[in-house]
Motif scaffolding. Structure first.
Motif, mmCIF file in Angstrom:
data_model
loop_
_atom_site.group_PDB
_atom_site.id
_atom_site.type_symbol
_atom_site.label_atom_id
_atom_site.label_comp_id
_atom_site.label_asym_id
_atom_site.label_seq_id
_atom_site.Cartn_x
_atom_site.Cartn_y
_atom_site.Cartn_z
ATOM 1 N N ASP A 1 0.827 -1.209 0.000
ATOM 2 C CA ASP A 1 0.000 0.000 0.000
ATOM 3 C C ASP A 1 0.863 1.261 0.000
ATOM 4 O O ASP A 1 0.497 2.274 -0.591
ATOM 5 N N CYS A 2 1.997 1.204 0.654
ATOM 6 C CA CYS A 2 2.893 2.351 0.685
ATOM 7 C C CYS A 2 3.402 2.660 -0.719
ATOM 8 O O CYS A 2 3.467 3.812 -1.131
ATOM 9 N N LEU A 3 3.760 1.624 -1.462
ATOM 10 C CA LEU A 3 4.209 1.828 -2.843
ATOM 11 C C LEU A 3 3.106 2.476 -3.672
ATOM 12 O O LEU A 3 3.358 3.382 -4.459
ATOM 13 N N PHE A 4 1.875 2.004 -3.501
ATOM 14 C CA PHE A 4 0.757 2.557 -4.261
ATOM 15 C C PHE A 4 0.510 4.018 -3.904
ATOM 16 O O PHE A 4 0.163 4.819 -4.772
ATOM 17 N N LYS A 5 0.707 4.386 -2.646
ATOM 18 C CA LYS A 5 0.527 5.783 -2.226
ATOM 19 C C LYS A 5 1.554 6.697 -2.889
ATOM 20 O O LYS A 5 1.318 7.886 -3.051
ATOM 21 N N HIS A 6 2.684 6.127 -3.260
ATOM 22 C CA HIS A 6 3.739 6.896 -3.932
ATOM 23 C C HIS A 6 3.654 6.748 -5.455
ATOM 24 O O HIS A 6 4.630 6.998 -6.151
ATOM 25 N N ASP A 7 2.495 6.330 -5.969
ATOM 26 C CA ASP A 7 2.259 6.170 -7.424
ATOM 27 C C ASP A 7 3.215 5.180 -8.090
ATOM 28 O O ASP A 7 3.547 5.313 -9.267
ATOM 29 N N TYR A 8 3.651 4.179 -7.345
ATOM 30 C CA TYR A 8 4.593 3.204 -7.891
ATOM 31 C C TYR A 8 4.035 2.503 -9.131
ATOM 32 O O TYR A 8 4.745 2.347 -10.126
ATOM 33 N N LEU A 9 2.775 2.114 -9.095
ATOM 34 C CA LEU A 9 2.182 1.421 -10.235
ATOM 35 C C LEU A 9 2.154 2.316 -11.471
ATOM 36 O O LEU A 9 2.486 1.878 -12.574
ATOM 37 N N LYS B 1 11.988 1.702 -22.339
ATOM 38 C CA LYS B 1 13.373 2.159 -22.275
ATOM 39 C C LYS B 1 14.038 1.720 -20.979
ATOM 40 O O LYS B 1 15.007 2.323 -20.533
ATOM 41 N N GLY B 2 13.491 0.699 -20.353
ATOM 42 C CA GLY B 2 14.019 0.253 -19.073
ATOM 43 C C GLY B 2 13.148 0.758 -17.939
ATOM 44 O O GLY B 2 12.128 1.414 -18.166
ATOM 45 N N PHE B 3 13.559 0.483 -16.731
ATOM 46 C CA PHE B 3 12.758 0.828 -15.563
ATOM 47 C C PHE B 3 13.541 1.714 -14.591
ATOM 48 O O PHE B 3 13.530 1.484 -13.382
ATOM 49 N N ALA B 4 14.184 2.744 -15.106
ATOM 50 C CA ALA B 4 14.990 3.620 -14.254
ATOM 51 C C ALA B 4 14.137 4.326 -13.197
ATOM 52 O O ALA B 4 14.507 4.366 -12.015
ATOM 53 N N ARG B 5 13.001 4.893 -13.583
ATOM 54 C CA ARG B 5 12.156 5.597 -12.612
ATOM 55 C C ARG B 5 11.539 4.621 -11.613
ATOM 56 O O ARG B 5 11.440 4.914 -10.423
ATOM 57 N N THR B 6 11.142 3.451 -12.108
ATOM 58 C CA THR B 6 10.569 2.428 -11.232
ATOM 59 C C THR B 6 11.605 1.983 -10.207
ATOM 60 O O THR B 6 11.313 1.877 -9.018
ATOM 61 N N SER B 7 12.816 1.743 -10.680
ATOM 62 C CA SER B 7 13.901 1.321 -9.799
ATOM 63 C C SER B 7 14.193 2.398 -8.753
ATOM 64 O O SER B 7 14.375 2.102 -7.565
ATOM 65 N N HIS B 8 14.214 3.650 -9.172
ATOM 66 C CA HIS B 8 14.461 4.764 -8.253
ATOM 67 C C HIS B 8 13.371 4.821 -7.173
ATOM 68 O O HIS B 8 13.669 4.993 -5.985
ATOM 69 N N ALA B 9 12.108 4.669 -7.587
ATOM 70 C CA ALA B 9 10.996 4.722 -6.633
ATOM 71 C C ALA B 9 11.069 3.573 -5.631
ATOM 72 O O ALA B 9 10.818 3.761 -4.435
ATOM 73 N N LEU B 10 11.415 2.384 -6.098
ATOM 74 C CA LEU B 10 11.516 1.228 -5.206
ATOM 75 C C LEU B 10 12.684 1.396 -4.232
ATOM 76 O O LEU B 10 12.556 1.118 -3.038
ATOM 77 N N SER C 1 7.826 11.785 2.776
ATOM 78 C CA SER C 1 7.992 12.990 1.952
ATOM 79 C C SER C 1 9.059 12.811 0.874
ATOM 80 O O SER C 1 9.104 13.572 -0.090
ATOM 81 N N ILE C 2 9.906 11.797 1.028
ATOM 82 C CA ILE C 2 10.926 11.513 0.006
ATOM 83 C C ILE C 2 10.737 10.117 -0.591
ATOM 84 O O ILE C 2 11.664 9.522 -1.117
ATOM 85 N N GLY C 3 9.523 9.584 -0.483
ATOM 86 C CA GLY C 3 9.203 8.294 -1.086
ATOM 87 C C GLY C 3 9.452 7.098 -0.206
ATOM 88 O O GLY C 3 9.330 5.961 -0.657
ATOM 89 N N GLY C 4 9.810 7.319 1.053
ATOM 90 C CA GLY C 4 10.113 6.221 1.962
ATOM 91 C C GLY C 4 8.879 5.529 2.502
ATOM 92 O O GLY C 4 7.788 6.095 2.530
ATOM 93 N N CYS C 5 9.074 4.275 2.907
ATOM 94 C CA CYS C 5 7.998 3.474 3.501
ATOM 95 C C CYS C 5 8.462 2.920 4.847
ATOM 96 O O CYS C 5 9.637 2.591 5.018
ATOM 97 N N ALA C 6 7.520 2.803 5.761
ATOM 98 C CA ALA C 6 7.830 2.294 7.104
ATOM 99 C C ALA C 6 8.222 0.823 7.063
ATOM 100 O O ALA C 6 7.722 0.058 6.242
ATOM 101 N N ASP C 7 9.121 0.445 7.954
ATOM 102 C CA ASP C 7 9.502 -0.955 8.129
ATOM 103 C C ASP C 7 8.426 -1.622 8.989
ATOM 104 O O ASP C 7 8.091 -1.133 10.061
#
Length: 102
Positions: A48-56, A67-76, A86-92
């Motif tokens: 759910d945290c990934l989805f909140k950061h528009d990961y999909l 052209k590859g998954f550079a933005r996806t990789s950066h987000a993950l 605020s910087i794309g992080g998710c709680a452990d």
């Protein structure tokens, strides 16, 4: 591998192949059913945290552009590098059926 395919590759680990206890895969893993193991849990996040950061959306955009998954990789990476949303992080969190383990 990734240079051969701009979209990269995906590997899925079968639930039934998880090694018991502290066992590790061996050359005869195919015969014993022990084909993978968790060496050390570094961080577990809820999808759910990934989805909140528009990961999909990010992933689909990268896939569409082919052209590859550079933005996806950066987000993950951001999701696992920090717990600051605020910087794309998710709680452990403790592992569960809706978590991703890295």
């Amino acid at each position: 591998c990734a240079a051969e395919n701009p979209l990269g590759f995906w590997f899925s680990l079968p639930k039934g192949g998880r090694c018991e206890g502290k066992s590790r895969p061996a050359k005869d893993a195919w015969a014993k059913g022990c084909s993978w193991s968790v060496q050390k849990r570094l961080k577990t996040i809820h999808q759910d945290c990934l989805f909140k950061h528009d990961y999909l959306k990010i992933c689909m955009t990268d896939a569409h552009e082919r052209k590859g998954f550079a933005r996806t990789s950066h987000a993950l990476k951001a999701a696992f590098a920090s717990e600051d949303p605020s910087i794309g992080g998710c709680a452990d969190v403790q592992p569960s059926s809706t978590a991703v383990v890295v």
